[in-house]
Scaffold this motif. Structure first.
Motif, short mmCIF file in Angstrom:
data_model
loop_
_atom_site.label_atom_id
_atom_site.label_comp_id
_atom_site.label_asym_id
_atom_site.label_seq_id
_atom_site.Cartn_x
_atom_site.Cartn_y
_atom_site.Cartn_z
N THR A 261 0.62 -1.01 0.03
CA THR A 261 0.03 0.02 -0.08
C THR A 261 0.79 1.18 -0.22
O THR A 261 0.55 2.35 -0.73
CB THR A 261 -1.02 0.16 1.21
OG1 THR A 261 -1.69 -1.19 1.00
CG2 THR A 261 -1.74 1.16 1.16
N PHE A 262 1.83 1.30 0.75
CA PHE A 262 2.79 2.34 0.97
C PHE A 262 3.42 2.51 -0.64
O PHE A 262 3.80 3.56 -1.03
CB PHE A 262 3.79 2.36 2.25
CG PHE A 262 3.11 2.54 3.26
CD1 PHE A 262 3.14 3.95 3.72
CD2 PHE A 262 2.72 1.81 4.23
CE1 PHE A 262 2.47 4.10 5.08
CE2 PHE A 262 2.05 1.95 5.61
CZ PHE A 262 2.24 3.39 5.82
N ASN A 263 4.04 1.44 -1.19
CA ASN A 263 4.59 1.45 -2.19
C ASN A 263 3.89 1.69 -3.36
O ASN A 263 4.29 2.73 -4.11
CB ASN A 263 5.32 0.04 -2.69
CG ASN A 263 6.77 -0.41 -1.78
OD1 ASN A 263 7.38 0.76 -1.21
ND2 ASN A 263 6.77 -1.30 -1.60
N ASN A 264 2.42 1.37 -3.56
CA ASN A 264 1.56 2.01 -4.54
C ASN A 264 1.44 3.54 -4.29
O ASN A 264 1.15 4.19 -5.40
CB ASN A 264 0.37 1.30 -4.46
CG ASN A 264 0.43 -0.11 -4.84
OD1 ASN A 264 1.55 -0.63 -5.42
ND2 ASN A 264 -0.30 -0.93 -4.26
N ALA A 265 1.44 4.02 -3.21
CA ALA A 265 1.09 5.69 -3.03
C ALA A 265 2.46 6.34 -3.32
O ALA A 265 2.57 7.47 -3.26
CB ALA A 265 0.86 5.59 -1.60
N SER A 266 3.65 5.68 -3.27
CA SER A 266 5.07 6.36 -3.24
C SER A 266 5.02 7.11 -4.71
O SER A 266 4.66 6.81 -5.73
CB SER A 266 6.22 5.17 -3.32
OG SER A 266 7.33 5.95 -3.67
#
Length: 501
Positions: free
Chosen positions: A420-425
């Motif tokens: 989830t964090f990587n997708n928002a990066s």
């Protein structure tokens, strides 16, 4: 004045800061914790540090606390996460009963919250890909990583010079391997004429060391797009510094890759950042977990390079913190450069352990309140001996400290949460595209093909002059070979286009 009052006065005078500071926890004397803040001035956080202690004594949580405190003061952090322990810093923690009890003893508030995080990777793990080109290393640094001798280093310097002269970029390991092969085979006369003869034994040794680095994951690290150091310095919309976590839990058995990355990173930060002099707070703080992985595998030349960078980089506003089980894992030349020391408990199970504890205690200031070699073995989980530098750069008194609890989660994120964090990066799409532009490998391949074709033509002409019929036969064979190769390449390209659709 009794001993307790003397202690309180000493700690108050030693750890009271006029400027901005971070609070590690509360002081301990004779097993009792006091509401006496152990504060570290931000302006001395670029003077480097050590966090040491046996497994399970609280080192990870101490690094988490330091990172949180730095982040909320607007200071970005770069964390080398060898064991995969730090991802929980991205989300809010939970104020459990033992945390309430601890914070009540030391008189500090607890506010559960998460911090801005970016996940980075040297390998195939999800996250922002960290890469650098061979050219960016330069011949000296690249040679030191490979642990080359003076003669071999000279050959590497020739390779870099040749590629510079011929405008051939050295981007990845296949580029430099191709050049190595070229200068010992098709291009040996050209190189000999321009730079002098090169021993094939020397190039063979260098090539073997490059292959060793490649097998440890260097093929993934070397290449484009190169990581921009400025992307480590980001601040979020709330004014918090980003905590950049390099996930390294899959390269624990690849110390060569880890030390290569670390040395390149430190050199790049040093070369990129301007001189800051005496600053009120650092520009970036780097935590290197399991620091022995760097030092155990490092050559003498590499250790000298690390020592030099550690000495000089603090003037750029960069603080480096080494985390290890035993302070003796860090070379004494580096240890002497560290201003903050946080020593968690060590355990004395053997005679060697007792000797190590004795040596460790000698690295700390003498104290009228503690017998250092005894208290090191009796510290509880989440307790540590601390000595730092005050705002004038003077060492503070040695103090046993009950560390505050992290305000973020004291456990790791799930792979789904990390995704989830990587997708928002914003950095993942910037760096995760693989770029393979024309470089030394492609240029030399074309050159070798041209040399081979020219040699074939000359052979045809030579035979034709002797026997016209034989020349025609050879010519047809050459045309057939070239046509077949052209057909195969064309068919392959068509197939690739179809598969992409």
């Amino acid at each position: 004045m009794d001993r307790t009052e003397q202690f309180k006065n000493a700690i108050t005078q030693g750890y009271t800061c006029k400027g901005t500071s971070i609070v590690l926890g509360g002081a301990i004397l004779d097993g009792n914790a006091f509401s006496l803040p152990v504060s570290i001035p931000l302006k001395t956080m670029n003077r480097h540090g050590l966090i040491a202690g046996a497994t399970g004594t609280g080192k990870t949580k101490t690094i988490q606390v330091l990172s949180e405190q730095l982040s909320q003061n607007g200071i970005p952090v770069l964390m080398m996460d060898i064991k995969g322990d730090f991802s929980g810093i991205a989300v809010a923690g939970e104020e459990k009963d033992f945390i309430k009890e601890r914070h009540a003893k030391i008189g500090l508030p607890f506010n559960a919250k998460g911090f801005p995080v970016e996940f980075l990777s040297l390998s195939a793990q999800p996250g922002v890909k960290l890469r650098a080109t061979v050219s960016e290393f330069g011949p000296v640094l690249f040679s030191r990583i490979l642990d080359l001798n003076e003669t071999q280093t000279g050959v590497v310097a020739v390779i870099f010079k040749y590629c510079d002269d011929k405008k051939m970029p050295l981007l990845d390991l296949k580029d430099i391997k191709k050049v190595m092969n070229y200068i010992t085979e098709e291009g040996k006369d050209e190189i000999s004429e321009m730079y002098g003869k090169i021993s094939t034994a020397t190039t063979g040794t260098i090539l073997r060391k490059i292959i060793e680095l490649e097998q440890q994951g260097g093929a993934v690290f070397f290449g484009e797009k190169s990581f921009d150091i400025e992307d480590l310095m980001r601040i979020d919309e709330k004014g918090y510094g980003y905590i950049n976590i390099v996930r390294l839990n899959d390269i624990q058995d690849k110390p060569k890759l880890f030390s290569t990355f670390m040395l390149n990173l430190l050199a790049e930060v040093y070369n990129t950042m301007p001189e800051k002099g005496d600053v009120e707070q650092p520009e970036l703080v780097i935590f290197i977990d399991e620091a022995h992985l760097i030092f155990n595998e490092a050559s003498k030349a590499l250790l000298n390079q690390i020592e030099t960078i550690v000495k000089l980089i603090r003037s750029k506003g960069i603080g480096i913190y080494f985390i290890t089980q035993n302070p003796m894992d860090v070379p004494k030349e580096v240890l002497s450069q560290l201003g903050l020391k946080i020593q968690h408990a060590l355990r004395a199970f053997t005679a060697n352990d007792r000797q190590a504890i004795k040596q460790t205690s000698e690295n700390y200031p003498l104290s009228e309140f503690y017998k250092t070699d005894e208290i090191i073995t009796s510290l509880g989980i989440g307790e540590a001996l601390v000595t730092a530098l005050n705002e004038k750069g003077i060492p503070t008194p040695l103090v046993a400290c009950m560390m505050r609890a992290p305000e973020s989660r004291m456990d790791i994120l799930t792979e789904e949460e990390i995704s989830t964090f990587n997708n928002a990066s914003k950095l993942v799409p910037k760096y995760n595209e693989v770029i393979d532009r024309e470089s030394a490998y492609e240029m030399l391949t074309q050159k070798i093909d041209a040399i081979s074709e020219e040699a074939t033509v000359k052979e045809v002409e030579k035979r034709s002059s002797k026997d016209p019929g034989m020349g025609e036969i050879i010519g047809k064979q050459v045309v057939k070979a070239v046509t077949s190769a052209t057909f195969i390449r064309g068919a392959f390209n068509v197939l690739m286009r179809v598969l992409k659709k």
